[in-house]
Design a protein around this motif. Structure first.
Motif: not given
Length: 561
Positions: A159-161, A179-181
């Motif tokens: 799920g990391d982007l 979930g963190s940029w």
């Protein structure tokens, strides 16, 4: 060396035996599924920046920008069950305008649309239900300038982007982890302006980048941003080119897209500004069984379309998809095969040091081959497996593949037949001609002889395997150039002339061998295996004089021997 069953080996050595051959035609080229694209939609939308992705439910998500004259507006589309007859005309305006570039990516049910606008804002909208509904717009960074000419996004399976964007001469990566940029990171390369980037995650962040080098020459490169697969976490690999055009020429490359439905498949646009100018998408794919790190790309092929912004590629299940704002194409990823064995009348295989030919005669008394049945088409793969009828039945030794090149229909004395003519991998090498100029090791050690051979073999779809190799082939880095229109057999011959190693081809692979006088023989004829027929030929030497020119550093003068 082939491994045969005991019964097949006994049949081979017997004084009399009944031969059996298996011939199959498959929709493959050099072992890779041939994608036969069918256009499903032709629209009137403007050609502009766009992207496509397919989330876990198989719906097709398309996004596009409108031209500057229409405000650079961002539109999205979701087709729930894409296929022939689907409606690809309905677009939803996102209320975003002034957009410069756009990208899309998905992982399971999560879909992200990312764009950079005229205020340098890097923004995203996300869907958690396969694109059925969308959240609010998220601002998560700024680009250094508005000269952004490429944007790509790819998910990691967890799920990391990662977002990659090209701002002038710099490629940046911005990752969302847990979930963190994270802070954006600039690459460590020196180039000219960049014009495109595509990304696929596969143990690392694998990239295709287009643009100019520091000297202004136009390039296509492969590159990896490491995640601990083949490249260390957070490390940028070396840029490796697979297309090149001089700065004073008329060619440029841009608008790159890439996906890995089975192997890596990439699309890019080649722009020619000379007489009969064009914007033509080209496609290429990696060599079967190879690593992205090794830059193993088959010779790019033009796609029958005029487009400045290229073709976005996506896949799901048994199909691969292409998209532009005004078009949608689909191709099957499924192998199809046709067993020809029952119709074989005769077969002739001729193997020479740098050439292998196969001629197959099929019975056509009932007109079954009046029209060639699919997938028996020019260019398809013919798999030839020789064998014998043994106590175990029809036994074969598989592994030989040929490319179907031509055919003849014959009729005589009330009999009709179809002759198939095919060549092995040497035929591809002998016919390949370089479209681009390449040069290695001019000022530094870039690629040794073995690596250059691997590069050339990849252009025709062959993977290099090592049985044995000399220290010379891996330790010698010659100043070597491939010029436009140089033929593959000439190039391979020149490279092999520098080393003691030899090549042979079987199936879709080329095998490297360093023959030594101490090597043990692997099989013997004449005793347990009688020789039925032999032919022995001796020729005159083709060379009767050798002249070597060089430079004598001790005497500081040229020397001729």
């Amino acid at each position: 060396m082939r491994t045969l069953s005991s019964t097949l080996l006994s049949a081979q050595q017997a004084a009399s035996h009944t031969p059996y051959v298996k011939i199959e035609a498959k929709n493959r080229i050099a072992g890779v599924i041939r994608l036969d694209w069918v256009r499903l939609y032709t629209g009137s939308e403007d050609d502009c920046f766009h992207a496509a992705t397919i989330p876990g439910d198989g719906s097709l998500i398309r996004v596009r920008l409108t031209p500057a004259a229409d405000g650079r507006k961002l539109y999205r589309q979701r087709v729930a069950n894409p296929g022939p007859g689907s409606d690809f005309t309905s677009w939803t305006y996102t209320n975003q305008y002034g957009c410069l570039v756009v990208a899309a990516a998905s992982c399971g049910a999560e879909v992200s649309i990312i764009w950079i606008n005229e205020n340098r804002e890097v923004r995203r909208i996300k869907s958690a239900d396969n694109g059925a509904t969308w959240g609010s717009t998220e601002l998560f960074d700024y680009s250094p300038t508005t000269n952004v000419n490429g944007l790509a996004a790819a998910y990691k399976p967890n799920g990391d982007l990662a977002i990659f964007f090209a701002d002038q001469t710099t490629l940046y990566v911005k990752k969302r982890v847990g979930g963190s940029w994270q802070e954006k990171i600039a690459w460590d390369k020196s180039t000219g302006d960049l014009s495109g980037v595509a990304a696929v995650y596969d143990a690392d962040w694998n990239l295709i980048v287009s643009g100019q080098d520091s000297a202004g020459n136009f390039k296509l490169w492969s590159l990896i941003y490491g995640d601990g697969g083949d490249v260390t976490f957070g490390v940028w690999s070396a840029l490796k080119e697979f297309a090149s055009a001089p700065s004073d020429g008329n060619f440029q490359y841009h608008s790159v897209f890439m996906a890995k439905p089975d192997i890596y498949r990439c699309f890019y646009v080649e722009t020619f500004s000379g007489t009969e100018s064009y914007h033509r998408p080209f496609w290429s794919h990696s060599v079967l069984g190879s690593k992205f790190l090794d830059n193993p790309w088959r010779e790019p092929v033009p796609f029958n379309l005029s487009s400045e912004y290229g073709l976005a590629i996506a896949y799901h299940g048994d199909y691969c998809w292409l998209s532009t704002p005004y078009g949608v194409w689909r191709a099957s990823l499924t192998e199809t095969s046709l067993n020809l064995s029952a119709d074989v009348i005769s077969l002739r295989q001729e193997i020479e040091p740098h050439q292998g030919r196969l001629t197959i005669e099929l019975r056509n008394d009932e007109g079954n081959y009046a029209l060639l049945p699919s997938p028996l088409e020019i260019g398809c793969q013919l798999e030839f497996s020789p064998g014998y009828v043994t106590s175990q039945g029809n036994e074969i030794s598989p592994g030989q593949t040929f490319s179907f090149e031509s055919y003849e229909h014959t009729s005589s004395g009330g009999n009709a037949s179809l002759l198939l003519h095919a060549r092995d991998g040497w035929g591809w090498i002998n016919k390949w001609q370089s479209r681009h100029q390449f040069r290695w090791n001019k000022s530094s050690a870039e690629m040794n002889v073995k690596q250059i051979i691997e590069f050339v073999l990849a252009r025709v779809g062959l993977k290099l395997e090592v049985i044995s190799q000399s220290s010379v082939i891996t330790g010698y880095y010659p100043d070597f150039a491939i010029h436009t229109n140089n033929r593959g057999d000439i190039i391979i011959g020149e490279l092999l002339s520098l080393v003691p190693d030899v090549l042979f081809i079987e199936g879709n692979k080329a095998y490297l061998v360093n023959p030594l006088s101490s090597d043990a023989s692997s099989y013997a004829y004449g005793q347990n295996h009688a020789i039925i027929e032999g032919r022995y030929q001796q020729n005159a030497w083709e060379v009767n004089r050798v002249q070597v020119e060089g430079y004598d550093p001790a005497g500081a003068a040229p020397k001729v021997v």
